[in-house]
Design a protein around this motif. Structure first.
Motif, PDB file in Angstrom:
ATOM      1  N   LYS A   5       4.271 -11.921  -7.303  1.00 12.31           N
ATOM      2  CA  LYS A   5       2.853 -11.597  -7.458  1.00 12.31           C
ATOM      3  C   LYS A   5       2.500 -10.458  -6.521  1.00 12.31           C
ATOM      4  O   LYS A   5       2.670 -10.558  -5.313  1.00 12.31           O
ATOM      5  CB  LYS A   5       2.000 -12.827  -7.157  1.00 12.31           C
ATOM      6  CG  LYS A   5       2.199 -13.977  -8.142  1.00 12.31           C
ATOM      7  CD  LYS A   5       1.331 -15.163  -7.794  1.00 12.31           C
ATOM      8  CE  LYS A   5       1.520 -16.288  -8.802  1.00 12.31           C
ATOM      9  NZ  LYS A   5       0.687 -17.480  -8.471  1.00 12.31           N
ATOM     10  N   LEU A   6       2.007  -9.361  -7.105  1.00 15.37           N
ATOM     11  CA  LEU A   6       1.758  -8.154  -6.337  1.00 15.37           C
ATOM     12  C   LEU A   6       0.335  -7.642  -6.503  1.00 15.37           C
ATOM     13  O   LEU A   6      -0.242  -7.694  -7.582  1.00 15.37           O
ATOM     14  CB  LEU A   6       2.704  -7.029  -6.770  1.00 15.37           C
ATOM     15  CG  LEU A   6       4.123  -6.976  -6.207  1.00 15.37           C
ATOM     16  CD1 LEU A   6       4.832  -5.760  -6.780  1.00 15.37           C
ATOM     17  CD2 LEU A   6       4.110  -6.913  -4.702  1.00 15.37           C
ATOM     18  N   ILE A   7      -0.209  -7.149  -5.392  1.00 17.28           N
ATOM     19  CA  ILE A   7      -1.434  -6.346  -5.415  1.00 17.28           C
ATOM     20  C   ILE A   7      -1.064  -5.020  -4.762  1.00 17.28           C
ATOM     21  O   ILE A   7      -0.520  -4.998  -3.654  1.00 17.28           O
ATOM     22  CB  ILE A   7      -2.571  -7.014  -4.629  1.00 17.28           C
ATOM     23  CG1 ILE A   7      -2.899  -8.378  -5.219  1.00 17.28           C
ATOM     24  CG2 ILE A   7      -3.819  -6.126  -4.631  1.00 17.28           C
ATOM     25  CD1 ILE A   7      -3.801  -9.219  -4.340  1.00 17.28           C
ATOM     26  N   VAL A   8      -1.339  -3.920  -5.433  1.00 14.86           N
ATOM     27  CA  VAL A   8      -0.961  -2.608  -4.926  1.00 14.86           C
ATOM     28  C   VAL A   8      -2.214  -1.791  -4.617  1.00 14.86           C
ATOM     29  O   VAL A   8      -3.118  -1.682  -5.441  1.00 14.86           O
ATOM     30  CB  VAL A   8      -0.078  -1.845  -5.937  1.00 14.86           C
ATOM     31  CG1 VAL A   8       0.232  -0.438  -5.435  1.00 14.86           C
ATOM     32  CG2 VAL A   8       1.221  -2.612  -6.188  1.00 14.86           C
ATOM     33  N   VAL A   9      -2.261  -1.246  -3.404  1.00 16.03           N
ATOM     34  CA  VAL A   9      -3.361  -0.381  -2.971  1.00 16.03           C
ATOM     35  C   VAL A   9      -2.822   1.035  -2.835  1.00 16.03           C
ATOM     36  O   VAL A   9      -1.728   1.234  -2.296  1.00 16.03           O
ATOM     37  CB  VAL A   9      -3.941  -0.854  -1.621  1.00 16.03           C
ATOM     38  CG1 VAL A   9      -5.042   0.090  -1.149  1.00 16.03           C
ATOM     39  CG2 VAL A   9      -4.484  -2.275  -1.742  1.00 16.03           C
ATOM     40  N   VAL A  10      -3.571   2.020  -3.321  1.00 20.12           N
ATOM     41  CA  VAL A  10      -3.100   3.406  -3.260  1.00 20.12           C
ATOM     42  C   VAL A  10      -4.111   4.316  -2.575  1.00 20.12           C
ATOM     43  O   VAL A  10      -5.319   4.097  -2.622  1.00 20.12           O
ATOM     44  CB  VAL A  10      -2.784   3.965  -4.671  1.00 20.12           C
ATOM     45  CG1 VAL A  10      -1.603   3.250  -5.278  1.00 20.12           C
ATOM     46  CG2 VAL A  10      -4.009   3.872  -5.578  1.00 20.12           C
ATOM     47  N   LYS A  20       0.842  -1.202   0.000  1.00 23.18           N
ATOM     48  CA  LYS A  20       0.000   0.000   0.000  1.00 23.18           C
ATOM     49  C   LYS A  20       0.872   1.245   0.000  1.00 23.18           C
ATOM     50  O   LYS A  20       1.845   1.339   0.756  1.00 23.18           O
ATOM     51  CB  LYS A  20      -0.919  -0.002   1.219  1.00 23.18           C
ATOM     52  CG  LYS A  20      -1.818   1.247   1.319  1.00 23.18           C
ATOM     53  CD  LYS A  20      -1.259   2.261   2.301  1.00 23.18           C
ATOM     54  CE  LYS A  20      -2.064   3.549   2.302  1.00 23.18           C
ATOM     55  NZ  LYS A  20      -1.544   4.548   3.276  1.00 23.18           N
ATOM     56  N   PHE A  21       0.554   2.204  -0.869  1.00 23.87           N
ATOM     57  CA  PHE A  21       1.304   3.450  -0.954  1.00 23.87           C
ATOM     58  C   PHE A  21       0.352   4.627  -0.718  1.00 23.87           C
ATOM     59  O   PHE A  21      -0.746   4.659  -1.268  1.00 23.87           O
ATOM     60  CB  PHE A  21       1.953   3.605  -2.339  1.00 23.87           C
ATOM     61  CG  PHE A  21       2.970   2.541  -2.650  1.00 23.87           C
ATOM     62  CD1 PHE A  21       4.297   2.703  -2.277  1.00 23.87           C
ATOM     63  CD2 PHE A  21       2.593   1.376  -3.303  1.00 23.87           C
ATOM     64  CE1 PHE A  21       5.232   1.721  -2.552  1.00 23.87           C
ATOM     65  CE2 PHE A  21       3.534   0.388  -3.588  1.00 23.87           C
ATOM     66  CZ  PHE A  21       4.856   0.558  -3.203  1.00 23.87           C
ATOM     67  N   GLY A  22       0.806   5.573   0.090  1.00 23.06           N
ATOM     68  CA  GLY A  22      -0.037   6.725   0.370  1.00 23.06           C
ATOM     69  C   GLY A  22       0.778   7.917   0.806  1.00 23.06           C
ATOM     70  O   GLY A  22       2.011   7.895   0.792  1.00 23.06           O
ATOM     71  N   GLY A  23       0.078   8.992   1.183  1.00 23.19           N
ATOM     72  CA  GLY A  23       0.754  10.199   1.660  1.00 23.19           C
ATOM     73  C   GLY A  23       1.595  10.840   0.584  1.00 23.19           C
ATOM     74  O   GLY A  23       1.253  10.856  -0.597  1.00 23.19           O
ATOM     75  N   THR A  24       2.759  11.370   0.999  1.00 25.27           N
ATOM     76  CA  THR A  24       3.627  12.054   0.045  1.00 25.27           C
ATOM     77  C   THR A  24       4.290  11.084  -0.927  1.00 25.27           C
ATOM     78  O   THR A  24       4.839  11.504  -1.943  1.00 25.27           O
ATOM     79  CB  THR A  24       4.721  12.846   0.782  1.00 25.27           C
ATOM     80  OG1 THR A  24       5.416  11.966   1.668  1.00 25.27           O
ATOM     81  CG2 THR A  24       4.122  13.991   1.593  1.00 25.27           C
TER      82      THR A  24
END
Length: 422
Positions: free
Chosen positions: A35-40, A7-11
């Motif tokens: 194998k990746l799942i990415v949450v933003v 998960k990626f967030g903020g700056t």
């Protein structure tokens, strides 16, 4: 190779440059057949910008009503959609097969409580199909869909919950939350420059830190980790630190716990101390007042209840936001006066400082140590509340930084002290 949810967030998603950097990092995983799942999350400041637009449509008396508004969830859910599409575009430009999905497209089903919805079920069929076809899935965090087809949002920090819920549903090997900081610290680094990075922490401790004011993770995301035993790691996109691993079992920490009872210190400046004075001739006064708070969806925390002569004194802490609206405070004050025969007073110049650690309640010296160290600096304790793994105190908000620094040093959490013990 197992599945990892990131998960990626903020700056970290606050600019096109940062989004491109994330895409380059994800490409390295992709090349290794990971194998990746990415949450933003939304780009930094975007959700606040959307909320300001909504508030401009309402006058002061109506501003709180928007938080029960279906249209508000539709509006603020668009922030994450911008990020997910931009990241997917950046990945496709690098030759990485990628698809982005909203919560509704991915069938993340929630209840129908707008702005504070809870995830009930996730249909993983789309994700499984894409992963098997070597497609990197990008998911808009913070949002879902209810059984009536309405878009819902999960509350502040809801993208963390989306990530851990997806990790649970897909049975991922690990859920990694990338933030603006290198992991979980012993206290807020902005307040205390001697704070240190915690390598391991139990889910119970992290749950307490999150609920008591730490802004690293949303509380519900930690709850998912507790229920499903998914390893949860907090780390930064801006450095190579391994971050903080949040674990369920204490066995890994046994040696550390014996040396270090206290894991961290957090603070919450967003609460107001509310005191209700009622006579003991009113049966169920405490219950009735709590019920009234619930009618207005006001979350409260009972700190103290005692009898002074023929009066009960009930002390709560509730969000300061309710006192920014004079109308709400007047409603509560009128109810206490007319229905309970008492009076209501409020102190919104307080801070709740919490000391967290496994088995803290069994170490009786801790409360004494807190009291003695704060008294030396002239800080007066207003209230004290304890549980199995935390001890919370209420003091005047003017002493927040001083109290945190004093207690951080007193419990040997300063970075030099920890290095010496290790």
């Amino acid at each position: 190779m197992g599945i990892i949810v990131q998960k990626f967030g903020g700056t970290s998603v606050g600019s096109i440059k940062n989004i491109k950097n994330i895409a380059k990092q994800l490409k390295l995983f992709y090349k290794k057949k990971q194998k990746l799942i990415v949450v933003v999350s939304a780009m930094s400041g975007e959700t606040n910008r959307l909320l300001i637009l909504a508030k401009k449509l309402y006058n002061e008396q109506q501003v709180n009503n928007i938080y029960n508004n279906r249209e508000l969830d539709i509006l603020i859910s668009t922030g994450e959609q911008i990020t997910m599409s931009l990241l997917s575009m950046a990945l496709n430009m690098l030759g990485v097969k990628s698809k982005s999905y909203t919560g509704a497209q991915l069938s993340i089903f929630t209840d129908s409580v707008y702005t504070k919805a809870r995830i009930q079920h996730i249909d993983t069929s789309i994700i499984n199909k894409d992963i098997n076809n070597n497609i990197l899935v990008i998911v808009a965090g913070f949002q879902g869909i209810d059984k009536y087809g309405n878009i819902t949002t999960l509350g502040r920090g809801g993208s963390d919950t989306t990530a851990t819920a997806l990790a649970s549903a897909i049975k991922a090997d690990e859920c990694q939350i990338y933030t603006d900081v290198s992991g979980v610290y012993t206290t807020d680094p902005r307040l205390c420059n001697k704070s240190s990075l915690i390598s391991y922490i139990t889910v119970e401790e992290m749950l307490e830190l999150s609920s008591l004011g730490s802004k690293v993770l949303q509380t519900r995301s930690v709850e998912f980790a507790v229920k499903t035993n998914i390893p949860l790691r907090v780390l930064s996109i801006f450095d190579n630190n391994p971050g903080t691993l949040i674990i369920k079992k204490r066995s890994i920490l046994e040696n550390i716990i014996e040396k270090q009872v206290i894991s961290g210190i957090t603070y919450n400046c967003k609460e107001a101390k509310t005191t209700v004075f009622v006579t003991d001739v009113v049966p169920g006064a405490c219950y009735k007042f709590l019920k009234k708070l619930k009618e207005y969806n006001i979350e409260s925390n009972i700190q103290n209840k005692k009898k002074i002569q023929k009066k009960f004194v009930i002390t709560f802490t509730i969000s300061k936001d309710y006192y920014k609206t004079t109308k709400m405070y007047n409603i509560l004050q009128e109810y206490v006066c007319n229905n309970l025969g008492g009076k209501l007073s409020c102190d919104n110049k307080i801070v709740i400082i919490s000391i967290v650690g496994v088995g803290i309640n069994s170490h009786k010296y801790i409360a004494k140590k807190i009291l003695s160290n704060l008294e030396k600096t002239g800080i007066i304790l207003i209230l004290v509340s304890t549980s199995e793994i935390k001890l919370s105190i209420i003091i005047n908000e003017n002493y927040t930084a001083l109290a945190v620094k004093v207690l951080h040093t007193a419990f040997n959490l300063d970075i030099n002290s920890i290095k010496e013990e290790i």
